[in-house]
Scaffold this active site. Structure first.
Site, PDB file in Angstrom:
ATOM      1  N   ASP A 169       0.833  -1.196   0.000  1.00 41.69           N
ATOM      2  CA  ASP A 169       0.000   0.000   0.000  1.00 41.69           C
ATOM      3  C   ASP A 169       0.872   1.252   0.000  1.00 41.69           C
ATOM      4  OD1 ASP A 169      -2.305   1.806   0.714  1.00 41.69           O
ATOM      5  OD2 ASP A 169      -3.298  -0.117   0.998  1.00 41.69           O
ATOM      6  N   HIS A 215      -3.823   6.167   3.248  1.00 40.41           N
ATOM      7  CA  HIS A 215      -4.560   4.962   2.867  1.00 40.41           C
ATOM      8  C   HIS A 215      -4.025   3.715   3.551  1.00 40.41           C
ATOM      9  CE1 HIS A 215      -5.712   1.662   0.041  1.00 40.41           C
ATOM     10  NE2 HIS A 215      -6.794   2.385  -0.143  1.00 40.41           N
ATOM     11  N   SER A 438     -11.384  -0.842  -0.611  1.00 37.25           N
ATOM     12  CA  SER A 438     -10.107  -0.810   0.116  1.00 37.25           C
ATOM     13  C   SER A 438     -10.303  -1.032   1.600  1.00 37.25           C
ATOM     14  CB  SER A 438      -9.418   0.551  -0.074  1.00 37.25           C
ATOM     15  OG  SER A 438      -8.669   0.588  -1.242  1.00 37.25           O
TER      16      SER A 438
END
Length: 497
Positions: A169, A215, A438
């Site tokens: 990620d 994220h 996600s």
């Protein structure tokens, strides 16, 4: 050896499959008309030949990254005829000019970035946000699964992790109070300057996995947070593989290299909250192209991990597309990525979600057992299970009016301490409400992690089978196109006999 296609492909790279639902694509330029330096992806026949460096140099290229485990190369060249120069090689299966997908500011056009249309979500300064974690309460049967298997054992000398999840990620905030006890290291794949060389903040330090986007930290919290918020396995280990630069983009090569590295590091599970499309036939200025190399290297990397006993989990993507309707996928690519010189006519493949062996996860919500979150991709033979990724609530689902959004229907998790508060969702430091596949995928990765902690002898097929067997049967009875085998659940998984 597979017959090499005459057309050399342009790679469709991956983007974060997160609450940032709007994607933009880098401008396409034909490899045969431009003499500027470009990057290419090359797939050899299973392994790299001894003379690959010479072969690339003779064609006018320079090797950027070699991935010998899967016979892959990332190459840079300013030779406009570079791909044609490679055609004489009998060792190359496919070669592609790399292309980037890039995420934008994350909100529909016209929405101000000051959070919830000027009504930001704020959190009280309390010791626990458990009461706000509707998703974790549901997944763990109000925390009961933690008493059976939390992913490790807490001792006076720290946490002993019984299983480790690799998070491919944007990095992880290893100093976050809810994550630092479970962070066990990682690797940065972003080169100095970022992938396009124009980001001074990117120093190319392979040990620096600091999250510059937010994220990856949010994803990690869903897996193994242990503080004000909880993850599915609050004692699981977390290993970060940073592949997105500070602009939020990445080509395929570092992502598949990260899969290989995670497998070699003996992680038990890999989570990829990532998604993009490759196409098997499209035309640029009348010349036929395909994304064979891209698809091949994804497939080889996933199979390499599985053979190393790693369970691989990926997001289904946020385009609200029916993956079984191949025409709609091609139409989507033409509507969003085609231009005056480019037209897509072939089958589109979602990567990594459409890669064989991956557990592909759609996004469920808080308020319905029959409907997925409005953005989630779906499709028979594509979705394995669903998991809570959140949405904007039932009112927004009915009206699609931005003013009707309720951000508390999204999922609450960790946000980097080194970044400003997330303007798109909350003005509270260190935590954020986000939604997307996600946010669904790491829930299943966490479940896979606690299964491995409870059953260390299980192989990936057994882990996947138990997740499917114990999923809650949402949607139509039995397997369906929205939820697959159902909504995955940690409590039912760890209590299964």
């Amino acid at each position: 050896m597979k017959k090499r296609k005459k057309g050399m492909a342009v790679v469709a790279s991956s983007v974060l499959a997160m609450s940032l639902l709007s994607f933009t694509m880098g401008t396409h330029t034909s490899a045969v008309t431009q003499s500027v330096s470009k990057n290419y992806l090359i797939a050899y026949n299973q392994s790299l030949p001894k003379d690959y460096q010479t072969e690339i140099k003779n064609a006018g290229g320079e090797v950027v990254k070699a991935i010998p485990e899967i016979g892959g190369l990332e190459v840079r060249s300013s030779n406009p005829d570079f791909l044609n120069q490679l055609k004489s090689s009998g060792n190359i299966v496919a070669a592609n000019s790399e292309r980037f997908y890039k995420m934008d500011d994350g909100e529909p056009e016209g929405v101000t970035p000051d959070g919830a249309d000027g009504k930001p979500v704020t959190l009280p300064d309390t010791a626990s946000y458990w009461d706000l974690q509707w998703d974790m309460q549901h997944l763990t049967h109000n925390g009961d699964s933690y008493k059976i298997e939390s992913g490790g054992t807490e001792t006076s000398n720290g946490t002993i992790h019984k299983a480790v999840v690799g998070v491919i990620d944007s990095g992880i905030d290893k100093n976050h109070p809810d994550l630092k006890a479970n962070f066990v290291g990682g690797q940065n794949f972003v080169p100095a300057g970022g992938y396009k060389g124009n980001l001074p903040v990117e120093k190319g330090d392979p040990t620096n996995v600091t999250d510059t986007n937010g994220h990856g930290t949010h994803v990690a919290g869903s897996i193994a947070a242990n503080g004000k918020v909880k993850g599915v396995g609050p004692d699981l280990g977390l290993r970060a593989y940073r592949i997105f630069d500070s602009s939020g983009s990445a080509p395929t090569a570092p992502i598949v290299a990260a899969i290989i590295a995670a497998a070699n590091d003996n992680v038990d599970v890999i989570n990829m909250s990532i998604g993009g499309f490759d196409n098997l036939k499209y035309f640029v200025d009348g010349t036929r192209y395909n994304d064979i190399a891209d698809v091949l290297l994804w497939k080889r990397a996933v199979q390499y991990a599985i053979k190393k006993n790693v369970t691989v989990v990926a997001a289904a993507g946020n385009e609200a597309l029916n993956y079984a309707d191949k025409k709609s996928l091609t139409d989507y690519m033409n509507a969003n990525y085609a231009d005056a010189n480019t037209v897509y006519k072939g089958v589109a493949i979602e990567t990594p979600g459409g890669t064989p062996g991956v557990i592909t996860v759609s996004s469920s919500n808080k308020w319905s057992m029959d409907k997925l979150a409005f953005y989630s991709n779906y499709g028979n033979s594509f979705i394995d299970v669903a998991a809570p990724g959140g949405d904007n609530g039932p009112l927004y689902d009915a009206t699609r009016n931005l003013s009707d959004r309720d951000f508390t229907y999204r999922t609450l998790s960790t946000w980097p301490t080194n970044l400003p508060p997330s303007k798109a969702t909350t003005l509270t430091p260190n935590y954020a409400y986000l939604h997307g596949t996600s946010m669904a995928s790491p829930k299943v990765a966490g479940i896979a992690g606690v299964i491995k902690a409870a059953h260390p002898d299980f192989n990936p097929a057994q882990v996947q089978a138990l997740i499917k067997k114990t999923a809650l049967d949402y949607g139509k009875k039995g397997h369906d196109e929205l939820f697959g085998f159902g909504e995955a659940n940690a409590y039912t998984a760890v209590t299964s006999k």
